[in-house]
Design a protein around this motif. Structure first.
Motif, mmCIF file in Angstrom:
data_model
loop_
_atom_site.group_PDB
_atom_site.id
_atom_site.type_symbol
_atom_site.label_atom_id
_atom_site.label_comp_id
_atom_site.label_asym_id
_atom_site.label_seq_id
_atom_site.Cartn_x
_atom_site.Cartn_y
_atom_site.Cartn_z
ATOM 1 N N GLN A 1 4.441 -0.916 -19.054
ATOM 2 C CA GLN A 1 3.843 -0.469 -17.802
ATOM 3 C C GLN A 1 4.939 -0.368 -16.739
ATOM 4 N N ASN A 2 4.831 0.644 -15.938
ATOM 5 C CA ASN A 2 5.740 0.721 -14.786
ATOM 6 C C ASN A 2 5.066 1.446 -13.633
ATOM 7 N N PRO A 3 5.450 1.067 -12.420
ATOM 8 C CA PRO A 3 6.383 -0.001 -12.127
ATOM 9 C C PRO A 3 5.730 -1.373 -12.317
ATOM 10 N N ARG A 4 6.526 -2.422 -12.316
ATOM 11 C CA ARG A 4 5.953 -3.763 -12.411
ATOM 12 C C ARG A 4 5.373 -4.201 -11.069
ATOM 13 N N HIS A 5 6.002 -3.761 -10.021
ATOM 14 C CA HIS A 5 5.525 -4.069 -8.668
ATOM 15 C C HIS A 5 5.530 -2.772 -7.868
ATOM 16 N N LEU A 6 4.472 -2.592 -7.084
ATOM 17 C CA LEU A 6 4.333 -1.371 -6.293
ATOM 18 C C LEU A 6 3.753 -1.745 -4.942
ATOM 19 N N VAL A 7 4.433 -1.331 -3.897
ATOM 20 C CA VAL A 7 3.952 -1.580 -2.543
ATOM 21 C C VAL A 7 3.607 -0.238 -1.912
ATOM 22 N N ARG A 8 2.407 -0.134 -1.398
ATOM 23 C CA ARG A 8 1.970 1.090 -0.729
ATOM 24 C C ARG A 8 1.328 0.736 0.587
ATOM 25 N N ARG A 9 1.483 1.646 1.560
ATOM 26 C CA ARG A 9 0.794 1.490 2.847
ATOM 27 C C ARG A 9 -0.591 2.097 2.707
ATOM 28 N N ARG A 10 -1.496 1.613 3.505
ATOM 29 C CA ARG A 10 -2.862 2.148 3.501
ATOM 30 C C ARG A 10 -2.848 3.661 3.650
ATOM 31 N N GLY A 11 -3.629 4.324 2.839
ATOM 32 C CA GLY A 11 -3.714 5.778 2.893
ATOM 33 C C GLY A 11 -2.800 6.501 1.922
ATOM 34 N N GLN A 12 -1.810 5.808 1.369
ATOM 35 C CA GLN A 12 -0.909 6.452 0.411
ATOM 36 C C GLN A 12 -1.552 6.480 -0.980
ATOM 37 N N GLU A 13 -0.872 7.154 -1.893
ATOM 38 C CA GLU A 13 -1.338 7.222 -3.276
ATOM 39 C C GLU A 13 -0.518 6.265 -4.139
ATOM 40 N N ALA A 14 -1.183 5.665 -5.098
ATOM 41 C CA ALA A 14 -0.505 4.810 -6.072
ATOM 42 C C ALA A 14 -0.685 5.415 -7.463
ATOM 43 N N LEU B 1 -2.950 5.840 -14.212
ATOM 44 C CA LEU B 1 -4.065 5.436 -13.344
ATOM 45 C C LEU B 1 -3.651 5.792 -11.923
ATOM 46 N N ARG B 2 -4.452 6.595 -11.277
ATOM 47 C CA ARG B 2 -4.127 7.071 -9.937
ATOM 48 C C ARG B 2 -5.137 6.533 -8.939
ATOM 49 N N ILE B 3 -4.619 6.018 -7.846
ATOM 50 C CA ILE B 3 -5.486 5.546 -6.767
ATOM 51 C C ILE B 3 -5.079 6.307 -5.510
ATOM 52 N N GLN B 4 -6.006 7.091 -5.014
ATOM 53 C CA GLN B 4 -5.709 7.862 -3.808
ATOM 54 C C GLN B 4 -6.152 7.096 -2.564
ATOM 55 N N GLN B 5 -5.435 7.325 -1.470
ATOM 56 C CA GLN B 5 -5.798 6.736 -0.173
ATOM 57 C C GLN B 5 -6.073 5.243 -0.315
ATOM 58 N N VAL B 6 -5.073 4.508 -0.763
ATOM 59 C CA VAL B 6 -5.266 3.090 -1.056
ATOM 60 C C VAL B 6 -5.696 2.324 0.181
ATOM 61 N N VAL B 7 -6.481 1.264 -0.084
ATOM 62 C CA VAL B 7 -6.921 0.339 0.959
ATOM 63 C C VAL B 7 -6.500 -1.058 0.539
ATOM 64 N N ARG B 8 -6.562 -2.003 1.487
ATOM 65 C CA ARG B 8 -6.085 -3.363 1.217
ATOM 66 C C ARG B 8 -6.816 -3.980 0.024
ATOM 67 N N GLY B 9 -8.081 -3.644 -0.115
ATOM 68 C CA GLY B 9 -8.867 -4.206 -1.211
ATOM 69 C C GLY B 9 -8.437 -3.743 -2.596
ATOM 70 N N ASP B 10 -7.548 -2.742 -2.646
ATOM 71 C CA ASP B 10 -7.036 -2.286 -3.942
ATOM 72 C C ASP B 10 -5.897 -3.174 -4.434
ATOM 73 N N SER B 11 -5.401 -4.061 -3.589
ATOM 74 C CA SER B 11 -4.316 -4.967 -3.989
ATOM 75 C C SER B 11 -4.798 -5.839 -5.145
ATOM 76 N N ALA B 12 -4.094 -5.749 -6.247
ATOM 77 C CA ALA B 12 -4.500 -6.461 -7.459
ATOM 78 C C ALA B 12 -3.429 -6.254 -8.515
ATOM 79 N N ALA B 13 -3.628 -6.921 -9.648
ATOM 80 C CA ALA B 13 -2.803 -6.632 -10.824
ATOM 81 C C ALA B 13 -3.594 -5.699 -11.724
ATOM 82 N N TYR B 14 -2.949 -4.650 -12.167
ATOM 83 C CA TYR B 14 -3.605 -3.666 -13.036
ATOM 84 C C TYR B 14 -2.942 -3.753 -14.410
ATOM 85 N N PHE B 15 -3.762 -4.033 -15.396
ATOM 86 C CA PHE B 15 -3.254 -4.193 -16.750
ATOM 87 C C PHE B 15 -3.737 -3.045 -17.625
#
Lengths: 114, 108
Positions: free
Chosen positions: A6-19, A77-91
């Motif tokens: 899996q990559n990346p291992r760590h991902l930081v996004r600001r609210r509203g960005q895509e992950a 796995l794509r997450i659009q317009q991220v919000v704080r509640g999306d902070s998690a570990a995705y396996f």
């Protein structure tokens, strides 16, 4: 035989960005599963895919989340317009076939939304 | 729907103590049952599995027996080590349904 990657291992996004989270299954595995683990909680199933097909997306939020597993390349796995509640570990996990076989997990992507 | 119930943690033990982590399930049909272990900062690793009633899964000194009559799959180890400290998840196939996990802390 490399494990699930899996990559990346760590991902930081600001609210509203895509992950975008990537998962390469084990060699020979054609089934991919995505799970989300919120802090101090168990894993929750999100989506099950085979090559070019979504088999079960009953655990995916209806909006902003999507997943694909193309004929070539990793599952995304794509997450659009991220919000704080999306902070998690995705396996991501893979298996050689469906049914009663164990799944092999990747190390996870830890998403932090600031 | 299908579900898994695990005992709450944390479970705190001294080295060489006996470990039991309870797991019960609700399911239609005859699911496979799994125990996964998650070490800090890592993904899940399959610890053991059982695919039918009365099967006993075992690995690294851990054991669990698939009991259909009590719908249980309790994890046991006769003598825990500090290196066993982790979170343990009971899970149910085919679309893995996980319990909430039980944190085990073993002290020397």
């Amino acid at each position: 035989n490399a494990g699930v990657m899996q990559n990346p291992r760590h991902l930081v996004r600001r609210r509203g960005q895509e992950a975008r989270l990537r998962c390469s299954p084990m060699k020979g595995h054609s089934h991919v599963y995505w799970y989300r683990q919120l802090p101090e909680e168990g894993l929750k199933f999100m989506v099950y895919l085979q090559k070019e097909n979504i088999i079960d997306e009953s655990g995916m939020p209806k909006e902003r989340f999507s997943a694909e597993f193309p004929k070539e390349g990793p599952s995304i796995l794509r997450i659009q317009q991220v919000v704080r509640g999306d902070s998690a570990a995705y396996f991501c996990a893979s298996s050689p076939t469906e049914g009663k076989f164990e799944q092999y997990f990747g190390p996870g992507t830890r998403l932090t939304v600031t | 729907g299908d579900s898994v119930t695990q005992m709450e943690g944390p479970v705190t033990l001294s080295e060489e103590a006996f470990l039991t982590i309870n797991c019960t399930y609700t399911a239609t049909g005859y699911p496979s049952l799994f125990w996964y272990v998650q070490y800090p900062g890592e993904g899940l690793q399959l610890l053991l599995k059982a695919t039918k009633a009365d099967d006993k899964g075992s690995n690294k000194g851990f054991e669990a027996t698939y009991r259909k009559e009590t719908t249980s799959f309790h994890l046991e180890k006769g003598s825990v080590q500090v290196s066993d400290s982790a979170v343990y998840f009971c899970a149910l196939s085919e679309k893995l349904i996980f319990g909430t996990g039980t944190r085990l802390q073993v002290f020397p």
